[in-house]
Design a protein around this motif. Structure first.
Motif, mmCIF file in Angstrom:
data_model
loop_
_atom_site.group_PDB
_atom_site.id
_atom_site.type_symbol
_atom_site.label_atom_id
_atom_site.label_comp_id
_atom_site.label_asym_id
_atom_site.label_seq_id
_atom_site.Cartn_x
_atom_site.Cartn_y
_atom_site.Cartn_z
ATOM 1 N N SER A 273 0.905 -1.200 0.096
ATOM 2 C CA SER A 273 0.202 0.023 0.086
ATOM 3 C C SER A 273 0.827 1.253 0.034
ATOM 4 C CB SER A 273 -1.112 0.097 1.331
ATOM 5 O OG SER A 273 -0.559 0.332 2.419
ATOM 6 N N LEU A 274 2.148 1.315 0.763
ATOM 7 C CA LEU A 274 2.819 2.530 0.804
ATOM 8 C C LEU A 274 3.673 2.429 -0.589
ATOM 9 C CD1 LEU A 274 4.631 2.035 4.108
ATOM 10 C CD2 LEU A 274 2.986 3.559 3.583
ATOM 11 N N THR A 275 3.925 1.555 -1.474
ATOM 12 C CA THR A 275 4.368 1.565 -2.905
ATOM 13 C C THR A 275 3.243 2.339 -3.675
ATOM 14 O OG1 THR A 275 5.462 -0.471 -2.405
ATOM 15 C CG2 THR A 275 5.341 0.132 -4.487
ATOM 16 N N THR A 276 2.220 1.914 -3.368
ATOM 17 C CA THR A 276 1.091 2.351 -4.386
ATOM 18 C C THR A 276 0.946 4.021 -4.282
ATOM 19 O OG1 THR A 276 -0.062 0.244 -3.816
ATOM 20 C CG2 THR A 276 -1.362 2.064 -5.076
ATOM 21 N N ILE A 277 1.217 4.593 -2.993
ATOM 22 C CA ILE A 277 0.984 6.115 -2.830
ATOM 23 C C ILE A 277 2.491 6.743 -2.897
ATOM 24 C CG2 ILE A 277 -1.206 6.229 -1.792
ATOM 25 C CD1 ILE A 277 0.017 6.620 0.581
ATOM 26 N N GLY A 278 3.288 5.877 -3.419
ATOM 27 C CA GLY A 278 4.650 6.375 -3.283
ATOM 28 C C GLY A 278 5.289 6.928 -2.230
ATOM 29 N N LEU A 279 5.053 6.064 -1.123
ATOM 30 C CA LEU A 279 5.756 6.754 0.290
ATOM 31 C C LEU A 279 6.516 5.584 1.095
ATOM 32 C CD1 LEU A 279 2.564 8.137 2.275
ATOM 33 C CD2 LEU A 279 4.490 9.192 1.343
ATOM 34 N N LEU A 280 7.095 4.891 0.168
ATOM 35 C CA LEU A 280 8.147 3.644 0.576
ATOM 36 C C LEU A 280 9.359 4.748 1.183
ATOM 37 C CD1 LEU A 280 8.408 1.137 -1.918
ATOM 38 C CD2 LEU A 280 7.492 0.806 0.266
ATOM 39 N N PRO A 281 9.998 4.073 2.349
ATOM 40 C CA PRO A 281 11.181 4.812 3.097
ATOM 41 C C PRO A 281 12.272 4.824 2.111
ATOM 42 C CG PRO A 281 10.575 2.722 4.469
ATOM 43 C CD PRO A 281 9.390 2.910 3.233
ATOM 44 N N GLN B 151 6.361 -2.347 -12.221
ATOM 45 C CA GLN B 151 5.576 -1.062 -12.612
ATOM 46 C C GLN B 151 4.329 -1.170 -11.676
ATOM 47 O OE1 GLN B 151 5.027 -2.097 -16.565
ATOM 48 N NE2 GLN B 151 5.879 -0.124 -17.154
ATOM 49 N N VAL B 152 4.129 0.073 -11.229
ATOM 50 C CA VAL B 152 2.841 0.507 -10.600
ATOM 51 C C VAL B 152 2.005 1.696 -11.306
ATOM 52 C CG1 VAL B 152 1.861 1.285 -8.231
ATOM 53 C CG2 VAL B 152 3.803 -0.049 -8.306
ATOM 54 N N LEU B 153 1.410 1.189 -12.165
ATOM 55 C CA LEU B 153 0.454 2.262 -13.061
ATOM 56 C C LEU B 153 -0.611 2.704 -12.649
ATOM 57 C CD1 LEU B 153 1.148 0.047 -16.306
ATOM 58 C CD2 LEU B 153 2.565 2.022 -15.548
ATOM 59 N N PHE B 154 -0.615 3.798 -12.313
ATOM 60 C CA PHE B 154 -1.921 4.614 -11.793
ATOM 61 C C PHE B 154 -2.381 5.480 -12.802
ATOM 62 C CE2 PHE B 154 -3.916 8.496 -10.081
ATOM 63 C CZ PHE B 154 -5.036 8.122 -9.308
ATOM 64 N N ASP B 155 -3.651 5.018 -13.226
ATOM 65 C CA ASP B 155 -4.142 5.832 -14.588
ATOM 66 C C ASP B 155 -2.983 5.716 -15.411
ATOM 67 O OD1 ASP B 155 -6.393 6.776 -15.633
ATOM 68 O OD2 ASP B 155 -6.066 8.912 -14.467
ATOM 69 N N GLY B 156 -2.449 4.902 -15.789
ATOM 70 C CA GLY B 156 -1.400 4.918 -16.642
ATOM 71 C C GLY B 156 0.149 5.152 -16.501
ATOM 72 N N ARG B 157 0.281 6.008 -15.221
ATOM 73 C CA ARG B 157 1.502 6.459 -14.848
ATOM 74 C C ARG B 157 2.225 5.728 -13.865
ATOM 75 N NH1 ARG B 157 1.644 12.963 -14.139
ATOM 76 N NH2 ARG B 157 -0.086 12.470 -12.831
ATOM 77 N N ASP B 158 3.443 5.512 -14.089
ATOM 78 C CA ASP B 158 4.167 4.882 -13.221
ATOM 79 C C ASP B 158 4.624 5.400 -11.982
ATOM 80 O OD1 ASP B 158 5.645 2.569 -11.998
ATOM 81 O OD2 ASP B 158 6.950 2.139 -13.640
ATOM 82 N N LEU C 62 6.453 4.464 -9.506
ATOM 83 C CA LEU C 62 7.908 4.008 -9.072
ATOM 84 C C LEU C 62 8.743 4.983 -9.677
ATOM 85 C CD1 LEU C 62 7.879 0.194 -9.141
ATOM 86 C CD2 LEU C 62 7.206 1.858 -7.362
ATOM 87 N N THR C 63 8.497 5.739 -10.915
ATOM 88 C CA THR C 63 9.330 6.551 -11.682
ATOM 89 C C THR C 63 9.023 7.836 -11.536
ATOM 90 O OG1 THR C 63 8.307 6.034 -13.670
ATOM 91 C CG2 THR C 63 10.035 4.781 -13.238
ATOM 92 N N LEU C 64 7.722 8.285 -11.079
ATOM 93 C CA LEU C 64 7.283 9.642 -10.938
ATOM 94 C C LEU C 64 8.226 10.462 -9.911
ATOM 95 C CD1 LEU C 64 3.635 9.815 -11.052
ATOM 96 C CD2 LEU C 64 4.925 10.396 -12.756
ATOM 97 N N PRO C 65 8.425 11.882 -10.369
ATOM 98 C CA PRO C 65 9.271 12.667 -9.451
ATOM 99 C C PRO C 65 8.331 12.975 -8.172
ATOM 100 C CG PRO C 65 8.692 13.754 -11.489
ATOM 101 C CD PRO C 65 8.373 12.526 -11.643
ATOM 102 N N GLU C 66 9.113 13.110 -7.096
ATOM 103 C CA GLU C 66 8.246 13.669 -5.818
ATOM 104 C C GLU C 66 7.162 14.512 -6.034
ATOM 105 O OE1 GLU C 66 8.195 11.754 -3.133
ATOM 106 O OE2 GLU C 66 7.073 13.113 -2.133
ATOM 107 N N ARG C 67 7.665 15.618 -6.724
ATOM 108 C CA ARG C 67 6.696 16.757 -6.995
ATOM 109 C C ARG C 67 5.380 16.126 -7.685
ATOM 110 N NH1 ARG C 67 7.153 19.176 -11.780
ATOM 111 N NH2 ARG C 67 9.331 18.054 -11.649
ATOM 112 N N GLU C 68 5.527 15.279 -8.627
ATOM 113 C CA GLU C 68 4.058 14.881 -9.211
ATOM 114 C C GLU C 68 3.393 13.563 -7.935
ATOM 115 O OE1 GLU C 68 2.803 15.377 -12.123
ATOM 116 O OE2 GLU C 68 4.449 16.817 -12.418
ATOM 117 N N LEU C 69 4.394 13.126 -7.357
ATOM 118 C CA LEU C 69 3.542 12.367 -6.376
ATOM 119 C C LEU C 69 2.771 13.085 -5.334
ATOM 120 C CD1 LEU C 69 6.565 9.538 -5.633
ATOM 121 C CD2 LEU C 69 4.364 9.163 -6.705
#
Ligand SMILES: Nc1ncnc2c1ncn2[C@@H]1O[C@H](COP(=O)(O)OP(=O)(O)OP(=O)(O)O)[C@@H](O)[C@H]1O
Ligand SMILES: [Mg+2]
Length: 268
Positions: A50-58, A66-73, A75-82
Protein backbone atom coordinates in the motif's frame (compact mmCIF):
# COMPACT_ATOMS: atom_id res chain seq x y z
CA UNK A 1 -8.11 0.23 -15.14
CA UNK A 2 -7.26 2.70 -12.38
CA UNK A 3 -4.35 0.67 -11.02
CA UNK A 4 -2.19 -1.93 -12.70
CA UNK A 5 0.67 -3.41 -10.69
CA UNK A 6 3.09 -5.60 -12.60
CA UNK A 7 5.75 -7.84 -11.11
CA UNK A 8 6.30 -5.60 -8.08
CA UNK A 9 9.37 -6.45 -6.02
CA UNK A 10 10.34 -4.49 -2.93
CA UNK A 11 13.48 -4.92 -0.89
CA UNK A 12 15.03 -3.05 2.01
CA UNK A 13 18.71 -2.17 2.14
CA UNK A 14 20.55 -3.05 5.33
CA UNK A 15 23.81 -1.88 6.80
CA UNK A 16 26.67 -4.32 6.09
CA UNK A 17 24.16 -6.97 5.00
CA UNK A 18 22.68 -7.80 1.61
CA UNK A 19 19.25 -6.25 0.94
CA UNK A 20 16.25 -8.32 2.01
CA UNK A 21 13.37 -8.74 -0.43
CA UNK A 22 9.93 -8.62 1.21
CA UNK A 23 7.62 -8.52 -1.84
CA UNK A 24 8.58 -11.10 -4.46
CA UNK A 25 7.00 -10.15 -7.77
CA UNK A 26 3.32 -9.45 -7.22
CA UNK A 27 0.89 -8.45 -9.99
CA UNK A 28 -2.70 -7.27 -9.66
CA UNK A 29 -5.03 -4.69 -11.10
CA UNK A 30 -8.05 -2.74 -10.00
CA UNK A 31 -10.93 -1.53 -12.14
CA UNK A 32 -12.56 1.84 -11.56
CA UNK A 33 -15.32 1.74 -8.98
CA UNK A 34 -14.32 -1.70 -7.68
CA UNK A 35 -12.89 -2.95 -4.41
CA UNK A 36 -9.79 -5.11 -4.15
CA UNK A 37 -9.14 -6.86 -0.85
CA UNK A 38 -5.59 -7.75 0.14
CA UNK A 39 -5.46 -10.33 2.91
CA UNK A 40 -2.58 -12.07 4.64
CA UNK A 41 -0.99 -12.58 8.02
CA UNK A 42 1.25 -10.07 9.76
CA UNK A 43 4.44 -9.37 7.82
CA UNK A 44 3.11 -10.70 4.51
CA UNK A 45 3.79 -7.39 2.74
CA UNK A 46 0.34 -5.75 2.73
CA UNK A 47 1.44 -2.37 4.09
CA UNK A 48 4.57 -2.34 1.94
CA UNK A 49 2.34 -2.79 -1.12
CA UNK A 50 0.00 0.00 0.00
CA UNK A 51 2.87 2.42 0.70
CA UNK A 52 4.35 1.61 -2.70
CA UNK A 53 1.04 2.45 -4.32
CA UNK A 54 1.03 5.98 -2.91
CA UNK A 55 4.77 6.46 -3.38
CA UNK A 56 5.52 6.60 0.34
CA UNK A 57 8.11 3.84 0.74
CA UNK A 58 10.95 4.83 3.06
CA UNK A 59 14.31 5.79 1.54
CA UNK A 60 15.80 2.41 2.47
CA UNK A 61 13.35 0.60 0.18
CA UNK A 62 14.02 -0.37 -3.45
CA UNK A 63 11.10 -1.24 -5.71
CA UNK A 64 11.09 -2.70 -9.21
CA UNK A 65 8.35 -3.59 -11.65
CA UNK A 66 5.55 -1.19 -12.52
CA UNK A 67 2.84 0.48 -10.47
CA UNK A 68 0.65 2.11 -13.10
CA UNK A 69 -1.85 4.55 -11.64
CA UNK A 70 -4.10 5.79 -14.43
CA UNK A 71 -1.33 4.81 -16.85
CA UNK A 72 1.53 6.59 -15.07
CA UNK A 73 4.21 4.63 -13.22
CA UNK A 74 4.30 5.65 -9.55
CA UNK A 75 7.78 4.09 -9.26
CA UNK A 76 9.34 6.54 -11.70
CA UNK A 77 7.33 9.71 -11.00
CA UNK A 78 9.27 12.59 -9.43
CA UNK A 79 8.32 13.49 -5.85
CA UNK A 80 6.66 16.72 -7.05
CA UNK A 81 4.21 14.71 -9.18
CA UNK A 82 3.63 12.18 -6.40
CA UNK A 83 2.71 15.01 -4.04
CA UNK A 84 0.05 16.15 -6.47
CA UNK A 85 -1.41 12.65 -6.68
CA UNK A 86 -1.45 12.01 -2.93
CA UNK A 87 -4.50 13.39 -1.26
CA UNK A 88 -5.75 14.75 -4.52
CA UNK A 89 -6.23 11.57 -6.54
CA UNK A 90 -5.08 8.85 -4.15
CA UNK A 91 -6.32 8.95 -0.56
CA UNK A 92 -5.24 6.87 2.39
CA UNK A 93 -7.07 5.74 5.51
CA UNK A 94 -4.83 4.56 8.33
CA UNK A 95 -5.27 1.80 10.87
CA UNK A 96 -5.09 4.00 13.94
CA UNK A 97 -6.87 7.26 13.11
CA UNK A 98 -5.36 9.01 16.12
CA UNK A 99 -1.93 8.92 14.47
CA UNK A 100 -3.32 10.51 11.30
CA UNK A 101 -5.32 13.21 13.08
CA UNK A 102 -3.91 16.36 14.64
CA UNK A 103 -4.79 16.13 18.35
CA UNK A 104 -4.71 19.91 18.78
CA UNK A 105 -7.09 20.80 15.97
CA UNK A 106 -10.87 20.59 15.81
CA UNK A 107 -11.99 17.84 13.42
CA UNK A 108 -13.99 20.14 11.16
CA UNK A 109 -10.98 22.40 10.70
CA UNK A 110 -8.84 19.36 9.83
CA UNK A 111 -11.23 18.31 7.09
CA UNK A 112 -11.56 21.90 5.82
CA UNK A 113 -7.79 22.51 5.81
CA UNK A 114 -7.11 20.39 2.70
CA UNK A 115 -10.03 21.97 0.87
CA UNK A 116 -8.70 25.48 1.47
CA UNK A 117 -5.09 24.57 0.66
CA UNK A 118 -5.62 22.26 -2.31
CA UNK A 119 -8.90 23.40 -3.81
CA UNK A 120 -8.69 27.09 -2.98
CA UNK A 121 -12.10 27.01 -1.25
CA UNK A 122 -13.09 29.85 1.03
CA UNK A 123 -13.02 28.98 4.75
CA UNK A 124 -16.76 29.24 4.89
CA UNK A 125 -17.38 26.92 1.92
CA UNK A 126 -14.82 24.45 3.26
CA UNK A 127 -16.60 24.34 6.63
CA UNK A 128 -19.91 23.66 4.91
CA UNK A 129 -18.27 20.87 2.91
CA UNK A 130 -16.70 19.44 6.10
CA UNK A 131 -20.16 19.28 7.63
CA UNK A 132 -21.54 17.50 4.58
CA UNK A 133 -18.67 14.98 4.74
CA UNK A 134 -19.21 14.32 8.46
CA UNK A 135 -22.84 13.62 7.64
CA UNK A 136 -21.83 11.35 4.81
CA UNK A 137 -19.65 9.20 7.10
CA UNK A 138 -22.59 9.09 9.52
CA UNK A 139 -21.27 11.05 12.47
CA UNK A 140 -24.38 11.62 14.56
CA UNK A 141 -25.22 15.29 15.23
CA UNK A 142 -22.46 16.36 12.84
CA UNK A 143 -23.26 20.07 13.31
CA UNK A 144 -22.25 19.74 16.97
CA UNK A 145 -19.34 17.35 16.48
CA UNK A 146 -17.65 19.48 13.83
CA UNK A 147 -15.97 21.53 16.57
CA UNK A 148 -14.84 18.54 18.67
CA UNK A 149 -11.22 17.61 19.18
CA UNK A 150 -10.20 14.06 18.20
CA UNK A 151 -9.79 12.97 21.86
CA UNK A 152 -13.43 13.87 22.52
CA UNK A 153 -14.55 11.24 20.01
CA UNK A 154 -14.76 7.45 20.13
CA UNK A 155 -12.40 5.29 18.07
CA UNK A 156 -15.13 4.60 15.51
CA UNK A 157 -15.96 8.30 15.20
CA UNK A 158 -12.29 9.16 14.76
CA UNK A 159 -12.03 6.59 11.98
CA UNK A 160 -15.06 8.20 10.32
CA UNK A 161 -13.26 11.55 10.51
CA UNK A 162 -10.21 9.89 8.91
CA UNK A 163 -12.42 8.70 6.07
CA UNK A 164 -13.96 12.19 5.72
CA UNK A 165 -10.48 13.72 5.42
CA UNK A 166 -9.50 11.19 2.76
CA UNK A 167 -12.75 11.80 0.89
CA UNK A 168 -12.58 15.59 1.04
CA UNK A 169 -10.35 15.80 -2.00
CA UNK A 170 -12.46 13.33 -4.01
CA UNK A 171 -9.74 10.77 -4.71
CA UNK A 172 -10.09 8.27 -7.55
CA UNK A 173 -8.35 5.62 -5.49
CA UNK A 174 -8.68 5.10 -1.76
CA UNK A 175 -6.34 2.81 0.16
CA UNK A 176 -7.56 1.62 3.53
CA UNK A 177 -4.88 -0.30 5.45
CA UNK A 178 -6.57 -2.19 8.30
CA UNK A 179 -9.14 0.60 8.74
CA UNK A 180 -11.26 -1.31 11.24
CA UNK A 181 -8.78 -3.47 13.13
CA UNK A 182 -8.80 -1.26 16.24
CA UNK A 183 -12.62 -1.22 16.41
CA UNK A 184 -15.19 -3.56 17.91
CA UNK A 185 -17.13 -5.77 15.51
CA UNK A 186 -20.36 -3.77 15.24
CA UNK A 187 -18.52 -0.51 14.59
CA UNK A 188 -16.26 -2.41 12.20
CA UNK A 189 -19.30 -3.52 10.21
CA UNK A 190 -20.70 0.04 10.09
CA UNK A 191 -17.41 1.48 8.81
CA UNK A 192 -17.15 -1.24 6.16
CA UNK A 193 -20.68 -0.49 5.00
CA UNK A 194 -19.83 3.21 4.74
CA UNK A 195 -16.76 2.39 2.63
CA UNK A 196 -18.83 0.06 0.48
CA UNK A 197 -21.47 2.76 -0.12
CA UNK A 198 -18.81 5.31 -1.03
CA UNK A 199 -17.38 3.03 -3.65
CA UNK A 200 -20.78 2.58 -5.27
CA UNK A 201 -22.08 6.14 -4.81
CA UNK A 202 -18.95 8.11 -5.66
CA UNK A 203 -17.38 5.64 -8.09
CA UNK A 204 -14.19 5.50 -6.02
CA UNK A 205 -11.87 2.50 -6.38
CA UNK A 206 -10.88 0.98 -3.07
CA UNK A 207 -8.02 -1.18 -1.85
CA UNK A 208 -9.00 -2.71 1.46
CA UNK A 209 -6.23 -4.34 3.45
CA UNK A 210 -6.85 -6.70 6.33
CA UNK A 211 -5.48 -9.79 8.03
CA UNK A 212 -9.12 -10.84 8.45
CA UNK A 213 -10.74 -12.63 5.52
CA UNK A 214 -14.15 -11.89 7.08
CA UNK A 215 -13.58 -8.15 6.66
CA UNK A 216 -12.44 -8.59 3.07
CA UNK A 217 -15.32 -10.96 2.25
CA UNK A 218 -17.84 -8.33 3.33
CA UNK A 219 -17.12 -5.83 0.57
CA UNK A 220 -14.27 -6.81 -1.80
CA UNK A 221 -15.08 -7.69 -5.42
CA UNK A 222 -11.71 -9.32 -5.87
CA UNK A 223 -9.26 -10.67 -3.34
CA UNK A 224 -5.50 -11.07 -3.36
CA UNK A 225 -4.11 -13.49 -0.78
CA UNK A 226 -0.54 -12.73 0.33
CA UNK A 227 1.83 -14.94 2.28
CA UNK A 228 5.38 -13.90 3.20
CA UNK A 229 5.70 -11.51 0.28
CA UNK A 230 4.28 -13.92 -2.29
CA UNK A 231 0.93 -13.94 -3.99
CA UNK A 232 -0.83 -17.16 -2.97
CA UNK A 233 -3.86 -16.63 -5.17
CA UNK A 234 -6.24 -13.97 -6.44
CA UNK A 235 -9.62 -13.80 -8.10
CA UNK A 236 -13.26 -12.89 -7.51
CA UNK A 237 -13.83 -12.95 -3.74
CA UNK A 238 -16.69 -15.47 -4.04
CA UNK A 239 -14.47 -17.93 -5.88
CA UNK A 240 -11.72 -17.60 -3.31
CA UNK A 241 -14.18 -18.23 -0.48
CA UNK A 242 -15.93 -21.11 -2.17
CA UNK A 243 -12.97 -22.82 -3.74
CA UNK A 244 -9.80 -21.71 -1.98
CA UNK A 245 -7.02 -22.89 -4.24
CA UNK A 246 -4.38 -22.83 -1.61
CA UNK A 247 -3.80 -24.46 1.78
CA UNK A 248 -2.96 -21.08 3.28
CA UNK A 249 -6.28 -19.58 2.13
CA UNK A 250 -8.10 -22.56 3.65
CA UNK A 251 -6.33 -21.80 6.91
CA UNK A 252 -7.55 -18.19 6.74
CA UNK A 253 -11.07 -19.45 6.04
CA UNK A 254 -10.93 -21.85 8.97
CA UNK A 255 -9.87 -18.97 11.19
CA UNK A 256 -13.15 -17.16 10.46
CA UNK A 257 -15.95 -17.61 13.00
CA UNK A 258 -18.22 -20.52 12.04
CA UNK A 259 -21.35 -18.38 11.96
CA UNK A 260 -19.83 -15.98 9.42
CA UNK A 261 -18.93 -18.90 7.18
CA UNK A 262 -22.38 -20.43 7.57
CA UNK A 263 -24.13 -17.18 6.62
CA UNK A 264 -21.85 -16.82 3.62
CA UNK A 265 -22.89 -20.29 2.45
CA UNK A 266 -26.57 -19.40 2.91
CA UNK A 267 -26.18 -16.20 0.92
CA UNK A 268 -24.05 -17.74 -1.78
N1 LIG B 1 10.91 0.17 6.90
C1 LIG B 1 11.20 -1.13 6.85
N2 LIG B 1 12.48 -1.55 6.93
C2 LIG B 1 12.80 -2.87 6.86
N3 LIG B 1 11.89 -3.85 6.71
C3 LIG B 1 10.59 -3.50 6.65
C4 LIG B 1 10.17 -2.13 6.71
N4 LIG B 1 8.82 -2.08 6.62
C5 LIG B 1 8.42 -3.37 6.50
N5 LIG B 1 9.47 -4.22 6.51
C6 LIG B 1 9.41 -5.68 6.39
O1 LIG B 1 8.62 -6.01 5.26
C7 LIG B 1 7.83 -7.16 5.53
C8 LIG B 1 6.37 -6.84 5.21
O2 LIG B 1 5.90 -5.87 6.15
P1 LIG B 1 4.47 -5.21 6.06
O3 LIG B 1 4.47 -4.07 7.00
O4 LIG B 1 4.11 -4.96 4.65
O5 LIG B 1 3.55 -6.39 6.62
P2 LIG B 1 1.95 -6.41 6.77
O6 LIG B 1 1.46 -7.51 5.89
O7 LIG B 1 1.40 -5.06 6.56
O8 LIG B 1 1.79 -6.86 8.29
P3 LIG B 1 0.75 -6.36 9.43
O9 LIG B 1 -0.48 -7.20 9.22
O10 LIG B 1 1.44 -6.70 10.69
O11 LIG B 1 0.51 -4.90 9.26
C9 LIG B 1 8.08 -7.54 6.97
O12 LIG B 1 8.99 -8.60 6.98
C10 LIG B 1 8.69 -6.30 7.56
O13 LIG B 1 9.60 -6.63 8.57
MG1 LIG C 1 0.44 -3.66 7.78
Amino acid sequence: MILDVRDLRVSFTREKLPPVEVVHGVSFSLERGKTLGIVGESGSGKSVISLTTIGLLPGTARASGQVLFDGRDILTLPERELCKLRGNRIGMIFQEPMTALNPAMRVGAQIAEGLVLNNGMSKRAARAEALRLLDMVQIPRAAERIDSFPHEMSGGQRQRVGIAIALALKPDLLIADEPTTALDVTVQAEILDILDDLVSDLGISLILISHDLGVIARIADRTLVMYRGDEMEQGPTEDILRRPGHAYTRKLLDAMPGRVRASMKENG
